[in-house]
Write an enzyme that holds these catalytic residues in place. Structure first.
Site, PDB file in Angstrom:
ATOM      1  N   HIS A  87       0.833  -1.191   0.000  1.00  0.00           N
ATOM      2  CA  HIS A  87       0.000   0.000   0.000  1.00  0.00           C
ATOM      3  C   HIS A  87       0.875   1.251   0.000  1.00  0.00           C
ATOM      4  CE1 HIS A  87      -3.731  -2.322   1.596  1.00  0.00           C
ATOM      5  NE2 HIS A  87      -3.421  -2.598   0.345  1.00  0.00           N
TER       6      HIS A  87
HETATM    7  C1  LIG Z   1       0.397  -7.484  -4.910  1.00  0.00           C
HETATM    8  C2  LIG Z   1      -0.533  -6.346  -4.561  1.00  0.00           C
HETATM    9  C3  LIG Z   1      -1.729  -6.623  -3.942  1.00  0.00           C
HETATM   10  C4  LIG Z   1      -2.605  -5.583  -3.607  1.00  0.00           C
HETATM   11  N1  LIG Z   1      -3.802  -5.881  -3.045  1.00  0.00           N
HETATM   12  C5  LIG Z   1      -4.682  -4.904  -2.796  1.00  0.00           C
HETATM   13  C6  LIG Z   1      -5.985  -5.213  -2.292  1.00  0.00           C
HETATM   14  O1  LIG Z   1      -6.345  -6.365  -2.079  1.00  0.00           O
HETATM   15  N2  LIG Z   1      -6.841  -4.177  -2.039  1.00  0.00           N
HETATM   16  C7  LIG Z   1      -6.490  -2.870  -2.255  1.00  0.00           C
HETATM   17  O2  LIG Z   1      -7.311  -1.976  -2.023  1.00  0.00           O
HETATM   18  N3  LIG Z   1      -5.267  -2.551  -2.730  1.00  0.00           N
HETATM   19  C8  LIG Z   1      -4.370  -3.541  -3.030  1.00  0.00           C
HETATM   20  N4  LIG Z   1      -3.122  -3.234  -3.505  1.00  0.00           N
HETATM   21  C9  LIG Z   1      -2.759  -1.830  -3.642  1.00  0.00           C
HETATM   22  C10 LIG Z   1      -3.334  -1.200  -4.894  1.00  0.00           C
HETATM   23  O3  LIG Z   1      -3.297  -2.122  -5.952  1.00  0.00           O
HETATM   24  C11 LIG Z   1      -2.483   0.022  -5.234  1.00  0.00           C
HETATM   25  O4  LIG Z   1      -2.355   0.830  -4.088  1.00  0.00           O
HETATM   26  C12 LIG Z   1      -3.129   0.847  -6.331  1.00  0.00           C
HETATM   27  O5  LIG Z   1      -3.241   0.076  -7.505  1.00  0.00           O
HETATM   28  C13 LIG Z   1      -2.297   2.064  -6.601  1.00  0.00           C
HETATM   29  O6  LIG Z   1      -2.857   2.745  -7.722  1.00  0.00           O
HETATM   30  P1  LIG Z   1      -2.008   3.788  -8.496  1.00  0.00           P
HETATM   31  O7  LIG Z   1      -2.905   4.296  -9.592  1.00  0.00           O
HETATM   32  O8  LIG Z   1      -1.439   4.766  -7.534  1.00  0.00           O
HETATM   33  O9  LIG Z   1      -0.761   2.989  -9.096  1.00  0.00           O
HETATM   34  P2  LIG Z   1      -0.759   1.739 -10.074  1.00  0.00           P
HETATM   35  O10 LIG Z   1      -2.008   0.911  -9.948  1.00  0.00           O
HETATM   36  O11 LIG Z   1       0.569   1.086  -9.851  1.00  0.00           O
HETATM   37  O12 LIG Z   1      -0.796   2.410 -11.496  1.00  0.00           O
HETATM   38  C14 LIG Z   1       0.357   2.984 -12.070  1.00  0.00           C
HETATM   39  C15 LIG Z   1       0.212   2.850 -13.577  1.00  0.00           C
HETATM   40  O13 LIG Z   1       1.201   3.654 -14.208  1.00  0.00           O
HETATM   41  C16 LIG Z   1       1.755   2.905 -15.272  1.00  0.00           C
HETATM   42  N5  LIG Z   1       3.091   3.461 -15.507  1.00  0.00           N
HETATM   43  C17 LIG Z   1       4.192   3.332 -14.747  1.00  0.00           C
HETATM   44  N6  LIG Z   1       5.222   4.009 -15.313  1.00  0.00           N
HETATM   45  C18 LIG Z   1       4.738   4.556 -16.409  1.00  0.00           C
HETATM   46  C19 LIG Z   1       5.314   5.391 -17.412  1.00  0.00           C
HETATM   47  N7  LIG Z   1       6.582   5.785 -17.364  1.00  0.00           N
HETATM   48  N8  LIG Z   1       4.532   5.803 -18.423  1.00  0.00           N
HETATM   49  C20 LIG Z   1       3.223   5.427 -18.498  1.00  0.00           C
HETATM   50  N9  LIG Z   1       2.625   4.641 -17.566  1.00  0.00           N
HETATM   51  C21 LIG Z   1       3.381   4.224 -16.540  1.00  0.00           C
HETATM   52  C22 LIG Z   1       1.769   1.491 -14.783  1.00  0.00           C
HETATM   53  O14 LIG Z   1       1.847   0.584 -15.881  1.00  0.00           O
HETATM   54  C23 LIG Z   1       0.428   1.412 -14.064  1.00  0.00           C
HETATM   55  O15 LIG Z   1      -0.629   1.058 -14.925  1.00  0.00           O
HETATM   56  C24 LIG Z   1      -2.252  -4.243  -3.892  1.00  0.00           C
HETATM   57  C25 LIG Z   1      -1.032  -3.969  -4.530  1.00  0.00           C
HETATM   58  C26 LIG Z   1      -0.189  -5.008  -4.870  1.00  0.00           C
HETATM   59  C27 LIG Z   1       1.101  -4.687  -5.598  1.00  0.00           C
END
Ligand SMILES: Cc1cc2nc3c(=O)[nH]c(=O)nc-3n(C[C@H](O)[C@H](O)[C@H](O)COP(=O)(O)OP(=O)(O)OC[C@H]3O[C@@H](n4cnc5c(N)ncnc54)[C@H](O)[C@@H]3O)c2cc1C
Length: 151
Positions: A87
Site C-alpha cells: 500500500h
Molecule cells: C500485490 C498487490 C496486492 C494488492 N492488493 C490490494 C488489495 O487487495 N486491495 C487494495 O485496495 N489494494 C491492493 N493493492 C494496492 C493497490 O493495488 C495500489 O495501491 C493501487 O493500484 C495504486 O494505484 P495507483 O494508480 O497509484 O498505481 P498503479 O495501480 O501502480 O498504477 C500505475 C500505472 O502507471 C503505469 N506506468 C508506470 N510508469 C509509467 C510510465 N513511465 N509511463 C506510463 N505509464 C506508466 C503502470 O503501468 C500502471 O498502470 C495491492 C497492490 C499489490 C502490488
C-alpha cells in the site's frame, strides 16, 4: 499489522533517465511506536489462541514457536518475517504547505499543466486497503479536469 504506522520511508529519483529504478528505502519499524504495536499485537494474538476454547482448533504454535519469549524475540521475528501489503502511497503528497508536492486540485506545484492522479498524492496512509480510495481520487480528478476544460 500496524494499520497506522508512524515510520516513513523515502523514494528518490537517482537519475534523470526515466528507466533507471529509483532508490527506495521503506524504513519499516523505524519508529519505537511501530515496534511496540507490532510486538504487543503478536503477543495478544498468541494469548487469544492459547485460551481453552481454542483447544479444539489448536495443536502447536509453529511460528514463531515456543522459543520466542521476549520482546526482542518478537521484534526479531517481525523483522525477519514481516511483509508489506503493497500500500505504497504519499510520495507526492497533496497539501497547502511548502513541502506539499501537489495542491488540493492535484496540480503539481510550480509546474503548469500537470496533475498527479494516483495513490502518491495521499497526504496520509489509510488504515486499510487503498485501491478504492485511488478510484475515488481518479473520479474526483476527472471532475476537476473536465471543469477546468469547460472554462
Ligand atoms: C500485490 C498487490 C496486492 C494488492 N492488493 C490490494 C488489495 O487487495 N486491495 C487494495 O485496495 N489494494 C491492493 N493493492 C494496492 C493497490 O493495488 C495500489 O495501491 C493501487 O493500484 C495504486 O494505484 P495507483 O494508480 O497509484 O498505481 P498503479 O495501480 O501502480 O498504477 C500505475 C500505472 O502507471 C503505469 N506506468 C508506470 N510508469 C509509467 C510510465 N513511465 N509511463 C506510463 N505509464 C506508466 C503502470 O503501468 C500502471 O498502470 C495491492 C497492490 C499489490 C502490488
Amino acid at each position: 499489522m500496524q494499520l497506522r504506522p508512524q515510520s516513513r520511508g523515502v523514494i528518490h529519483a537517482v537519475s534523470p533517465e526515466p528507466f533507471v529504478a529509483p532508490s527506495n528505502r521503506p524504513n519499516f519499524l523505524a519508529e519505537e511506536e511501530d515496534r511496540r504495536v507490532i510486538v504487543e499485537g503478536m503477543k495478544i494474538a498468541r494469548h487469544i489462541v492459547e485460551q481453552a476454547p481454542m483447544d479444539v482448533f489448536r495443536d502447536m504454535e509453529m511460528n514463531p514457536g515456543p522459543n520466542c519469549c521476549t520482546d526482542a524475540d518478537w521484534l526479531d521475528f517481525a523483522r525477519s518475517n514481516g511483509q508489506t501489503i503493497y500500500h505504497i502511497c504519499g510520495t507526492c503528497r497533496m497539501g497547502t504547505d511548502e513541502k506539499a508536492v501537489a495542491d488540493p486540485t492535484l496540480k503539481l506545484r510550480g509546474i503548469e499543466g500537470l496533475r498527479i492522479v494516483d495513490a502518491s498524492i495521499m497526504p496520509k496512509m489509510l488504515s486499510g486497503n487503498i485501491q478504492a480510495a485511488v478510484f475515488i481520487i481518479a473520479e474526483k480528478a476527472t471532475d476537476m479536469i473536465l471543469a477546468d476544460a469547460a472554462r
